[in-house]
Scaffold this active site. Structure first.
Site, short mmCIF file in Angstrom:
data_model
loop_
_atom_site.label_atom_id
_atom_site.label_comp_id
_atom_site.label_asym_id
_atom_site.label_seq_id
_atom_site.Cartn_x
_atom_site.Cartn_y
_atom_site.Cartn_z
N GLU A 53 0.86 -1.18 0.00
CA GLU A 53 0.00 0.00 0.00
C GLU A 53 0.90 1.24 0.00
OE1 GLU A 53 -3.59 1.64 2.93
OE2 GLU A 53 -2.00 0.37 3.77
N LYS A 127 -10.17 0.91 -1.85
CA LYS A 127 -10.31 0.39 -0.49
C LYS A 127 -11.72 0.63 0.07
CE LYS A 127 -7.70 0.52 3.87
NZ LYS A 127 -6.63 1.26 4.58
N CYS A 169 -4.83 -3.64 3.06
CA CYS A 169 -4.53 -3.41 4.48
C CYS A 169 -5.70 -3.72 5.43
CB CYS A 169 -4.01 -1.98 4.65
SG CYS A 169 -3.07 -1.72 6.17
#
Length: 293
Positions: A53, A127, A169
């Site tokens: 990321e 995300k 993440c």
């Protein structure tokens, strides 16, 4: 610098590489560092290279993060696409991407791009789960204040090493997310990350292994490491976990690259031995997963 996972014999037909970076706000320096690792991985035979990321930059504050962002057709993405072509590899990479919507000028996308060896963006994922968290002993983080949340789960993308499900993440903490991707045909789940040191020590490996075991997929997690700023220390420990939950490759501290072979026959073997997909009691509890398309 390398902690390469060495396979005993067999075929490296599905070799992947995981790169661990130590980025800061210097985009040129960060690209040079990633380019060196990607080049090393390609020379070692990797077909797909996974990066963390925020591989373009990490910033001191949210306003700086917004200011440094580029559009998806900007120079940073162009450089990675050209690098993929020149080295003949696929890239999985997390980047900050500026929105084309003028009303979103104060926020950006936290985006995961999958780039093929012809330089095409095969798939992208924004995300879904934003890190709005206050952990004791750490400064609160409100990712939603500078990040536009994604609006959809992206079906797994076909690649030379199998079907890849894209996450980022904090998505790692939501098992429904990974189960949805596995049900839609993923062989590999990947979470480019920048985990904090405190939460990484407590949860990183446990979460990665849990996601691999429950989905019976390989889980690949490239991570940021080091201390980019005085108030931020990142955990690193990039790794590959197999469908049985074993860590088969991992990076040393600092900037590093590790290799692993993706064995799709092993994925099928694990699923036959432990047939959890056919044994779910959805007659008792609701099946929250989408149908395979």
């Amino acid at each position: 610098m390398s902690s390469i996972y060495r396979m005993a014999s067999a075929a490296r037909a599905n070799l992947v590489a995981v790169c661990q970076l130590m980025c800061n706000s210097d985009k040129a320096k960060n690209f040079c560092e990633s380019k060196a690792l990607i080049t090393k991985a390609a020379n070692l035979g990797a077909k797909v290279v996974f990066l963390p990321e925020a591989s373009d930059y990490l910033s001191e504050n949210s306003q700086r993060a917004v200011d440094l962002a580029e559009p998806v057709d900007g120079p940073t993405v162009k450089s990675y696409r050209e690098l993929a072509v020149s080295l003949g590899v696929w890239l999985s990479i997390g980047l900050h991407i500026k929105s084309e919507d003028p009303s979103e000028s104060s926020r950006i996308f936290n985006r995961h791009l999958l780039i093929d060896s012809d330089g095409n963006i095969v798939e992208h994922y924004d995300k879904l789960h934003l890190y709005d968290v206050s952990v004791e002993g750490l400064a609160p983080i409100l990712e939603s204040s500078w990040t536009i949340p994604g609006t959809k789960l992206v079906p797994p993308a076909s690649s030379p090493v199998g079907n890849i499900g894209l996450g980022i993440c904090y998505d790692l903490r939501f098992p429904e997310f990974s189960l949805c991707l596995a049900k839609q045909g993923a062989h590999i789940l990947t979470y480019p990350s920048a985990f904090m040191q405190k939460t990484g020590l407590a949860h990183w490996e446990a979460l990665l292994r849990a996601r691999a075991i429950e989905t019976q997929c390989y889980v690949i997690a490239a991570a940021q490491t080091g201390q980019p700023f005085a108030n931020r220390t990142l955990y690193g420990h990039s790794m590959v976990v197999d469908p049985w939950g074993q860590v088969v490759a991992s990076c040393h501290e600092g900037v590093d690259v590790c290799l692993a072979n993706i064995d799709l026959d092993y994925v099928e073997s694990v699923r036959k031995q432990m047939p959890v997909w056919s044994q779910r009691r959805t007659d008792i509890y609701k099946d929250v997963l989408p149908n395979t398309t």
